[in-house]
Design a protein around this motif. Sequence first.
Motif, PDB file in Angstrom:
ATOM      1  N   GLN A 271      13.598  76.709  95.716  1.00 45.86           N
ATOM      2  CA  GLN A 271      13.746  78.152  95.530  1.00 45.86           C
ATOM      3  C   GLN A 271      13.224  78.672  94.185  1.00 45.86           C
ATOM      4  OE1 GLN A 271      15.058  80.210  98.158  1.00 45.86           O
ATOM      5  NE2 GLN A 271      14.457  78.244  99.048  1.00 45.86           N
TER       6      GLN A 271
ATOM      7  N   ILE B 194      13.055  82.740  92.930  1.00 47.86           N
ATOM      8  CA  ILE B 194      13.700  83.252  91.716  1.00 47.86           C
ATOM      9  C   ILE B 194      12.670  83.872  90.782  1.00 47.86           C
ATOM     10  CG2 ILE B 194      15.012  82.579  89.665  1.00 47.86           C
ATOM     11  CD1 ILE B 194      16.356  80.429  91.429  1.00 47.86           C
TER      12      ILE B 194
ATOM     13  N   LEU C 152      11.888  87.362  91.984  1.00 53.16           N
ATOM     14  CA  LEU C 152      12.979  88.276  91.676  1.00 53.16           C
ATOM     15  C   LEU C 152      12.997  88.627  90.192  1.00 53.16           C
ATOM     16  CD1 LEU C 152      15.806  86.677  93.855  1.00 53.16           C
ATOM     17  CD2 LEU C 152      14.684  88.893  94.240  1.00 53.16           C
TER      18      LEU C 152
ATOM     19  N   TYR D 112      19.646  86.934  93.269  1.00 48.85           N
ATOM     20  CA  TYR D 112      19.314  85.778  94.121  1.00 48.85           C
ATOM     21  C   TYR D 112      20.553  85.248  94.834  1.00 48.85           C
ATOM     22  CZ  TYR D 112      18.465  80.890  95.263  1.00 48.85           C
ATOM     23  OH  TYR D 112      18.418  79.664  95.897  1.00 48.85           O
TER      24      TYR D 112
END
Length: 404
Positions: free
Chosen positions: A350, A354, A357, A400
Motif C-alpha cells: 500500500q 499512501i 493520498l 488512508y
Amino acid sequence: MTQGPIRADFDQYMIPTYAPAAFIPVKGKGSVITDQQGKEYIDFAGGIAVNGLGHGNEKLKQALTEQADALWHLGNGYTNEPVLKLAKQLVESTFADKVFFCNSGAEANEAALKLARKYAHDKHGANKNEIVAFSNSFHGRTLFTVSAGGQPKYSQDFAPLPGGIHHTEFNDIEAAKALINANTCAVIVEPIQGEGGVVPAQVAFLQALRELCDQHDALLIFDEVQTGVGRTGHLYAYMHYGVVPDLLSTAKALGGGFPIGAVLTTNKFASTLSVGTHGTTYGGNPLAAAVANAVLDQINQTAFLQGVDERHTLFITKLNEINEKFALFKDIRGLGLLIGCELIDTHSGQAKVISNLAAEQGLIFLIAGPNVIRFAPALNIPIKDIETGLSRFTAALDIYLKKE
C-alpha cells in the motif's frame, strides 16, 4: 492564447516508461514545489535524492550562469578548468587519487564494473571475470548494471543478459564467503540499499566484504549513487562505516539537479582505464562540473553535515510518534536523510496508495518497492518544512486508515 502542456500530453507523446503523477510541477524554491494550478507541496522526494540543496539554490544558479557565459561543452579531446577543480575537490575530500566523470549513476557503475573486469583480465587472465552482487540491489538501467542489480523485475525481459554475475543475500556474511572466490573480479554493494527498501548494511558485513576482496584480489565497489554527497551525514557513507572501497560510484546529489556522475578510485586501479579504453561524450562537461563544485562547496562542510544529522533525529523522533498513533510501520530505518518506513504485513503493497493520498494533502515522497515509504528530502530542508510535511503525512495516514 496558446494552452501550455497538460498531463494528457505525456500519454500522447511520451514512450510510456513512466507513470507520472496527475499534476505537473512548474516551480520550486527550497523544499516547496508548485504545480500548474498553484498548489504547493512539501518535497520529501528530493528528485530521488538528487536535490541535495533543494530547488533554486542561489549559489548553484550563479555557478551555472557564470559558466554558461564562459564555456559550455568541449568533448574529452580537451580538459577544462571546472572539471579539474572538481576532481581536486573529490580527491582531497575522499580516499581517492583519481576520478572519472560521466553523466549518471548507471554510467558510473558501468565504468566501475568495466574497470574491475579489465583490471582482473590484465593481471590474472580471462577466467577471473565474475561479479558478486546482492539480492534487492539496484545499480542502474544499462544492460550490465541492471544485470548486476538484484531485482529480476528490472532485467528479466531483456535477456540474454551479461554473464558471470552472481547474487547472494545482503547482510549475510556466510553467504558472501560461499560465493566470493578466486574467479571473482569485483563485489558491488550499496552501503544502504535504496530502491531495495532503504536497508542499511551492517558494519560487520562490509568489513567482511573488504577482507574477502583483499583475500581474493577482487575489487570492492561501493555504489554510493544514492548515499553519497552528504545524504548520510557524511560526505560519503563509507566514512560512516569506516570501510574503504577500491572504487566508488557517485551521481545524483553531486550535481544538485544537473546531470553528472563519477567514479572515484586509487592510483593502483586508475591506470587500468588507459587512453581509449573507455569514454563518454558529455563526461566532464564544464557546465556540470561548475555546478558540482558549487554543490561540494556547500555540502562538504562540518556544520552542514551536522545539520543533516540533526534533521535525521527530528525525522525519526516525529515518525516514531506518528507510528505510536497509527501502528502502521514495522520498521523505521536509514541514515541521515535517507529514511524508510516499512509497512506492517496487513498493509503490504500500500505504499503507493499512501503516496497518492499524501500528494492530495500537499506532500510528495518516494516509495522503495510496494511496502516502503522513502524520504530523501533536501539536506538543508528547513525545520518548519519538515514539521509541515510530517503534519500532512499524518493527515494522509489518517485518511488512508479511514478508507480501509
